[in-house]
Design an enzyme around this catalytic site. Structure first.
Site, mmCIF file in Angstrom:
data_model
loop_
_atom_site.group_PDB
_atom_site.id
_atom_site.type_symbol
_atom_site.label_atom_id
_atom_site.label_comp_id
_atom_site.label_asym_id
_atom_site.label_seq_id
_atom_site.Cartn_x
_atom_site.Cartn_y
_atom_site.Cartn_z
ATOM 1 N N GLY A 97 14.336 -75.472 -33.694
ATOM 2 C CA GLY A 97 13.811 -75.288 -35.214
ATOM 3 C C GLY A 97 13.038 -76.362 -35.653
ATOM 4 O O GLY A 97 12.952 -77.465 -35.188
ATOM 5 N N THR A 106 17.130 -76.048 -25.529
ATOM 6 C CA THR A 106 17.037 -74.743 -24.887
ATOM 7 C C THR A 106 15.614 -74.315 -24.405
ATOM 8 O O THR A 106 14.631 -74.517 -24.992
ATOM 9 C CB THR A 106 17.268 -73.877 -26.081
ATOM 10 O OG1 THR A 106 18.665 -74.169 -26.710
ATOM 11 C CG2 THR A 106 17.207 -72.271 -25.655
ATOM 12 N N GLU A 140 23.462 -73.518 -30.418
ATOM 13 C CA GLU A 140 24.402 -74.632 -29.686
ATOM 14 C C GLU A 140 25.581 -74.397 -28.948
ATOM 15 O O GLU A 140 26.740 -74.766 -28.946
ATOM 16 C CB GLU A 140 25.075 -75.400 -31.125
ATOM 17 C CG GLU A 140 24.023 -76.005 -32.111
ATOM 18 C CD GLU A 140 22.740 -76.709 -31.365
ATOM 19 O OE1 GLU A 140 23.084 -77.492 -30.317
ATOM 20 O OE2 GLU A 140 21.561 -76.594 -31.889
#
Length: 603
Positions: A179, A140, A421
């Site tokens: 993350g 992303t 996601e």
């Protein structure tokens, strides 16, 4: 032990352990789960009483400590750290924190094992499994998330040096949200637009070292950091990343399917969607995660509603909140939904394992099917679970506003799932391309002169509605089929059938407008549905506490004062309040520094 909860458990019409074993997949699976859980619940390092009173930096530090303890525990108990190892999944699943091992073991390692050549796997997988490197998955970007084809990060092949040069050409190409990127990882699998011989061949995956393995400092050309506080996942260092002429060897492009030869020739994969298999895995996991989160919230709210008494209905009679039909209508459908999603999660895991093995052997026919169903169910279950968890929190009344309730933490960690996601509206639209009933609408729009993309956009609302309806139908169907396959005593089957029927009828009632508009049901039939729901609420009431007990959540996992097994709510709340950092001294320093001056002033 609360007398109310003792009575609830005594009055249950089925054996609680039988349902626990049924949900776990049998007595042996329950034994394995409890054995694994004991390793966590008996290790003090995995639990802090002051967890909800720590700063973000303290929480991150604590999560890294837990990370280390988890690795040591796995080594000690000889538990292989793999995302597809059931014992490892059980172990991580009972730790009540998101810890940095998640993406390292999951998307980072699985991307390499799924998309890397044998040589690449031999090099990188041992490093990852032995924690010689820490990795994440960086896809992303600041301006692009679900629209993967629009990512701007580039990887340009230099055939003279046989290297790829990675760049973030614009501010919007900054990797954003991965993350465990901000402070933890020293490597990443990065999604970038592949350029070779001045031609772009779309998104491909590259292994990139980000930090020095000796001092953890960013390497030249790497700008990296944490994106700041978020709503939930406060143990996770979601990060940003910019690359300025970062060179990597040609061998760091994952080349199991697509390849770039030393001379710079591009060899395409049989199916371009194999590059997104790592995302599919996470979507599958999120279906099961939604079930567990909603089951946790339902456990807290139903236990508390059984303990709490509210409003006299007759002199001296103050009923349990759970006796009110309005409370039952809030909570029992959430309980039914948690069970339905649990069975859907089991189906998705089985389907993923089956299709994944086919993909690994080169059979790619079922890839589109897996993509479609995982997209739809990920969207539907995370949307529904998020809304249901908030229903559970509100059903706890005023005390539901306190962090002592425990549901806030569940909600905060589920809420991001509706966008990560794949943003859910986009996921519904991807699933909708499997729904035949939408084709007529698209054909009408195309006949009116619209092109394919314009027609798809115009029909978007109907497409999303169709996808939701399809997902709901699929879950109801799978729920009933799953129950049919299970061996249960008649008493348990009766309870489970009532809950399943509640789920199905509640879904019809919630979407009554669609059933009326389509002509599938009449108003009189819908009235029968409402009457059936009232009957089912009454049937579920007697066993509601016993059913949530069967989820078998340890108090150390739930971390809820309202939902603790013993139901000693008020003593726990009082002690919780006394432990607040603001109560460490009789007079807080702010009084001397500010309030006292105001009291003495002549303002």
């Amino acid at each position: 032990m609360s007398e109310s909860l003792q009575t609830e458990r005594k009055n249950a019409t089925f054996n609680i352990k039988e349902l626990t074993d049924t949900l776990n997949g049998g007595p042996e699976e329950t034994r394995k789960r409890k054995q694994i859980e004991s390793l966590v619940f008996n290790t003090p390092a995995f639990h802090r009483q002051d967890r909800f009173q720590l700063s973000r930096e303290e929480i991150y530090d604590y999560s890294i400590k837990v990370y280390g303890e988890l690795i040591k525990l796995c080594k000690k108990e000889n538990i292989e750290i793999r995302y597809d190892n059931p014992d490892y999944v059980r172990l991580v699943g009972c730790i009540p924190e998101e810890i940095p091992v998640g993406l390292h073991v999951g998307m980072f390692s699985s991307s390499i094992s799924d998309q890397g050549t044998e040589e690449q796997q031999k090099k990188w997988i041992p490093l990852a499994r032995n924690f010689k490197i820490f990795g994440t998955y960086a896809q992303t970007e600041l301006a692009h998330g679900t629209f993967v084809r629009g990512l701007e990060t580039t990887a340009t092949y230099d055939e003279s040096k046989q290297e790829f040069i990675l760049n973030s050409p614009t501010i919007t190409s900054t990797k954003w949200w991965p993350g465990f990127l901000g402070r933890t990882s020293n490597h990443a699998v990065i999604a970038a637009q592949l350029y070779t011989k001045s031609k772009c061949y779309g998104i491909h995956m590259f292994i990139v070292q980000l930090r020095d393995l000796k001092d953890h400092k960013p390497l030249p050309g790497v700008t990296i950091g944490d994106i700041g506080d978020k709503f939930g996942f406060d143990t996770v260092d979601n990060g940003f990343l910019r690359l300025d002429n970062v060179h990597i060897p040609r061998e760091n492009m994952l080349m199991k399917y697509a390849k770039v030869t030393p001379e710079g020739k591009y060899l395409p994969p049989t199916n371009a969607k194999v590059a997104y298999s790592a995302m599919t895995l996470i979507r599958v996991v999120l279906v099961r995660g939604s079930a567990k989160a909603l089951a946790s919230a339902s456990t807290i709210a139903i236990r508390y509603s059984a303990v709490r008494h509210q409003t006299e209905t007759a002199p001296g009679k103050e009923p349990q909140v759970l006796d009110y039909v309005t409370q039952q209508y809030k909570l029992f459908p959430q309980l039914a939904t948690a069970l339905a999603f649990g069975f859907a999660g089991n189906y998705m895991i089985d389907t993923f394992n089956k299709i994944h093995s086919e993909i690994s052997s080169g059979q790619l026919d079922a890839l589109s099917e897996l993509h479609g169903i995982s997209s739809g169910l990920k969207a539907y279950t995370t949307d529904t679970a998020t809304a249901g968890i908030e229903v559970c929190r509100r059903a706890c009344g005023g005390h539901g506003y306190s962090n002592a309730c425990g549901i806030q933490h569940i909600y905060a960690n589920v809420l991001p799932c509706v966008t990560l996601e794949g943003e859910n509206t986009v996921m519904y639209l991807q699933a909708a391309s499997k729904v035949i009933s939408t084709i007529k609408r698209l054909e009408q729009l195309r006949r009116s002169g619209m092109d394919q993309d314009e027609a798809w956009n115009t029909a978007g609302i109907e497409l999303v509605q169709a996808a939701k309806a399809h997902c709901h139908y699929f879950i109801v169907k799978n729920y009933l089929r799953s129950l049919e396959k299970l061996n249960m005593t008649p008493s348990l089957r009766k309870v489970m059938n009532s809950i399943a029927l509640l789920y199905g009828n509640y879904g019809i009632d919630e979407n009554a407008g669609d059933f009326l508009e389509s002509g599938f049901m009449t108003g009189e039939q819908l009235n029968l549905v409402k009457a059936k729901i009232l009957q089912l609420l009454s049937e579920v009431r007697r066993n509601a506490v016993a059913v949530v007990d069967a989820f078998d959540f340890d108090d150390k996992y739930l971390r809820s004062i309202l939902g603790a097994y013993d139901g000693d709510v008020y003593n726990r709340l009082y002690n919780w309040a006394k432990s607040s950092p603001l109560n460490k001294t009789e007079v807080h320093s702010s009084y001397t520094e500010y309030l006292q001056q105001l009291l003495k002033s002549k303002l």
